[in-house]
Scaffold this motif. Structure first.
Motif, mmCIF file in Angstrom:
data_model
loop_
_atom_site.group_PDB
_atom_site.id
_atom_site.type_symbol
_atom_site.label_atom_id
_atom_site.label_comp_id
_atom_site.label_asym_id
_atom_site.label_seq_id
_atom_site.Cartn_x
_atom_site.Cartn_y
_atom_site.Cartn_z
ATOM 1 N N THR A 210 0.879 -1.181 0.000
ATOM 2 C CA THR A 210 0.000 0.000 0.000
ATOM 3 C C THR A 210 0.912 1.226 0.000
ATOM 4 O O THR A 210 2.137 1.095 0.103
ATOM 5 N N THR B 141 -8.058 6.093 7.432
ATOM 6 C CA THR B 141 -8.984 5.047 7.874
ATOM 7 C C THR B 141 -10.104 5.701 8.668
ATOM 8 O O THR B 141 -9.838 6.508 9.563
ATOM 9 N N SER C 178 -0.824 -4.093 9.447
ATOM 10 C CA SER C 178 0.511 -3.949 8.885
ATOM 11 C C SER C 178 1.204 -5.315 8.876
ATOM 12 O O SER C 178 0.936 -6.157 9.731
ATOM 13 N N GLY D 195 -13.106 -0.268 11.115
ATOM 14 C CA GLY D 195 -12.201 0.657 10.434
ATOM 15 C C GLY D 195 -12.160 0.321 8.951
ATOM 16 O O GLY D 195 -11.981 -0.833 8.590
ATOM 17 N N LEU E 273 -16.188 -5.365 18.443
ATOM 18 C CA LEU E 273 -16.632 -3.959 18.542
ATOM 19 C C LEU E 273 -17.836 -3.749 17.615
ATOM 20 O O LEU E 273 -18.011 -4.466 16.640
ATOM 21 N N ILE F 170 -13.411 5.170 11.162
ATOM 22 C CA ILE F 170 -14.133 4.247 12.039
ATOM 23 C C ILE F 170 -15.625 4.577 11.934
ATOM 24 O O ILE F 170 -16.035 5.725 12.154
ATOM 25 N N VAL G 53 2.236 1.344 4.368
ATOM 26 C CA VAL G 53 3.152 0.249 4.712
ATOM 27 C C VAL G 53 2.587 -1.010 4.066
ATOM 28 O O VAL G 53 1.454 -1.005 3.594
ATOM 29 N N LEU H 43 -8.965 -5.320 13.087
ATOM 30 C CA LEU H 43 -8.309 -5.104 11.798
ATOM 31 C C LEU H 43 -9.076 -4.086 10.967
ATOM 32 O O LEU H 43 -10.279 -3.886 11.162
HETATM 33 O O1 TXA Z 1 -1.891 2.190 6.786
HETATM 34 C C1 TXA Z 1 -2.513 1.323 7.421
HETATM 35 O O2 TXA Z 1 -3.521 1.590 8.093
HETATM 36 C C2 TXA Z 1 -1.985 -0.108 7.369
HETATM 37 C C3 TXA Z 1 -2.099 -0.606 5.927
HETATM 38 C C4 TXA Z 1 -1.747 -2.056 5.788
HETATM 39 O O3 TXA Z 1 -3.392 -0.352 5.451
HETATM 40 N N1 TXA Z 1 -2.695 -0.950 8.286
HETATM 41 C C5 TXA Z 1 -2.511 -0.867 9.634
HETATM 42 O O4 TXA Z 1 -3.216 -1.799 10.362
HETATM 43 O O5 TXA Z 1 -1.789 -0.070 10.160
HETATM 44 P P1 TXA Z 1 -2.854 -2.161 11.889
HETATM 45 O O6 TXA Z 1 -3.714 -3.328 12.179
HETATM 46 O O7 TXA Z 1 -1.412 -2.325 12.040
HETATM 47 O O8 TXA Z 1 -3.382 -0.952 12.706
HETATM 48 C C6 TXA Z 1 -4.778 -0.735 12.810
HETATM 49 C C7 TXA Z 1 -5.112 0.068 14.025
HETATM 50 C C8 TXA Z 1 -4.917 -0.694 15.332
HETATM 51 O O9 TXA Z 1 -4.343 0.173 16.286
HETATM 52 C C9 TXA Z 1 -6.349 -1.040 15.729
HETATM 53 O O10 TXA Z 1 -6.499 -1.149 17.124
HETATM 54 C C10 TXA Z 1 -7.133 0.125 15.158
HETATM 55 O O11 TXA Z 1 -6.499 0.386 13.942
HETATM 56 N N2 TXA Z 1 -8.537 -0.224 14.863
HETATM 57 C C11 TXA Z 1 -9.005 -1.124 13.956
HETATM 58 N N3 TXA Z 1 -10.351 -1.197 13.996
HETATM 59 C C12 TXA Z 1 -10.763 -0.316 14.933
HETATM 60 C C13 TXA Z 1 -12.038 0.068 15.461
HETATM 61 N N4 TXA Z 1 -13.174 -0.458 15.020
HETATM 62 N N5 TXA Z 1 -12.055 1.013 16.450
HETATM 63 C C14 TXA Z 1 -10.917 1.576 16.893
HETATM 64 N N6 TXA Z 1 -9.673 1.243 16.437
HETATM 65 C C15 TXA Z 1 -9.599 0.304 15.478
#
Ligand code: TXA
Ligand code: MG
Length: 342
Positions: free
Chosen positions: A28, A93, A138, A114, A110, A95, A31, A59
């Motif tokens: 992406t 992203t 990531s 996201g 939840l 929410i 990352v 996720l």
């Molecule tokens: O740039 C990015 O966002 C990358 C690329 C691969 O798209 N993805 C990424 O995903 O950084 P990850 O899983 O490493 O970080 C996602 C963050 C986590 O801190 C997670 O707790 C938060 O997003 N998150 C996911 N769904 C959520 C939700 N429904 N409410 C609050 N936080 C959420």
């Protein structure tokens, strides 16, 4: 399992891996991500296993355009479409309230999810060809710096996933900015590749979650569950030094030992003779710092470096995201020179 390396030509093969419930490294602009079919609970469960990710850390779903939002979210506010129009595909992203179509394992139970539309032509083509939203954190092992090229993802994931699509180095280098649109005012949960100022220009007031700026106290529950874990950490402990560049360079220079590593701005590269050095770009160029910060953190692993000092940008623009990643890598071990007398 042998992890294959695919190229941007292998769209069909990559989509087939998602369709078959496999695990796929995806490029992406922020990352590399570790993708699976976001509607297949078994496949999503394997993401957690491959990363060693705590099962309470939800996720992000990746979609190819905003027309997919209604499939997975309800009560989507107009502001979501305004932001999508302006910033998607891109490092944002949102929410939003989640529909039942999204499996529990994606959101860790939840009632929000996201969602983001990544700005990479290969990954957008793969998601479209697979026809399913792609759940992807990531692509690092849990707790490690995020991978900004296919080789770094392979370092962490070789033998654990089916394939990685090599789409070149990431142009942004830090993860997406996360904004919670289910609360008023909207709340920044993670600073990232889209500056806070750009969101404020559209949304007006934006609240900044406490977990962005400071460590959580014992037992405190962050709104983005991932913010509670130590993150992005190289093997050696990191100390972040904030304040004016000349001063932070001097402070670090006075503490150099035989096995000290230093992360510094280009302007100060000459000031740390004989130590393991990683520059991350000019002090005036946070976009370049964002591109290089994870590589810098990763580079000390496998060397004799036992302690790392890092200069830190201020919070303007992308500096907020760079500073947040450095501080989290340091477990918020921070020396703030702006707070002490010169
Ligand atoms: O740039 C990015 O966002 C990358 C690329 C691969 O798209 N993805 C990424 O995903 O950084 P990850 O899983 O490493 O970080 C996602 C963050 C986590 O801190 C997670 O707790 C938060 O997003 N998150 C996911 N769904 C959520 C939700 N429904 N409410 C609050 N936080 C959420
Ligand atoms: Mg991550």
């Amino acid at each position: 399992m042998k992890t294959r390396l695919l190229t941007g030509q292998d769209i069909e093969a990559a989509a087939a891996i998602l369709g078959d419930g496999g695990l796929l490294g995806i490029p992406t602009e922020t990352v590399y991500g570790l993708g699976a079919n976001g509607l297949d609970p078994e496949a999503v469960r394997r993401i957690f296993e491959a990363k060693g990710r705590p099962s309470d850390n939800p996720l992000i779903l990746h979609i190819p355009d905003a027309s997919w939002l209604e499939r997975y979210c309800h009560d989507v506010p107009d502001t979501a479409y305004t932001l999508a129009e302006k910033f998607w595909p891109g490092p944002l992203t949102m929410i939003l309230p989640r529909r039942e179509t999204v499996p529990d394992v994606v959101t860790c139970g939840l009632d929000t999810v996201g969602i983001r539309c990544p700005d990479h032509p290969v990954t957008l083509a793969v998601i479209r060809a697979a026809g399913v939203p792609t759940a992807a954190p990531s692509g690092n092992r849990s707790g490690r710096p995020s991978p900004t090229c296919a080789a770094h993802m392979l370092e962490d994931m070789d033998g654990r996933i089916d394939a990685i699509v090599d789409g070149g180095p990431c142009g942004v280098g830090v993860e997406s900015t996360i904004i919670d649109l289910t609360v008023t005012p909207p709340r920044l949960l993670r600073p990232g590749g889209l500056p806070l100022e750009a969101l404020e220009a559209v949304l007006g007031e934006v609240a900044v979650d406490r977990a962005v700026l400071s460590p959580l106290s014992a037992g405190e529950k962050p709104r983005a569950p991932g913010m509670k874990y130590r993150h992005y950490a190289p093997k050696a402990p990191v100390t972040v030094v904030t304040g004016e560049g000349g001063r932070t360079a001097r402070y670090i220079r006075e503490r150099l030992g035989k096995h000290t590593g230093v992360i510094c701005f280009d302007e100060y590269a000459g000031q740390f003779p004989g130590c393991a050095l990683q520059t991350i770009g000019s002090a005036r160029d946070p976009a370049e710092q964002a591109r290089r910060v994870f590589d810098a953190l990763r580079s000390f692993d496998g060397t004799s470096v036992e302690a790392i000092y890092a200069q830190c940008p201020d919070d303007a623009g992308l500096g907020l995201a760079v500073a947040n990643r450095l501080k989290k890598a340091a477990g918020f071990q921070i020396t703030a020179l702006e707070e002490v007398e010169p």
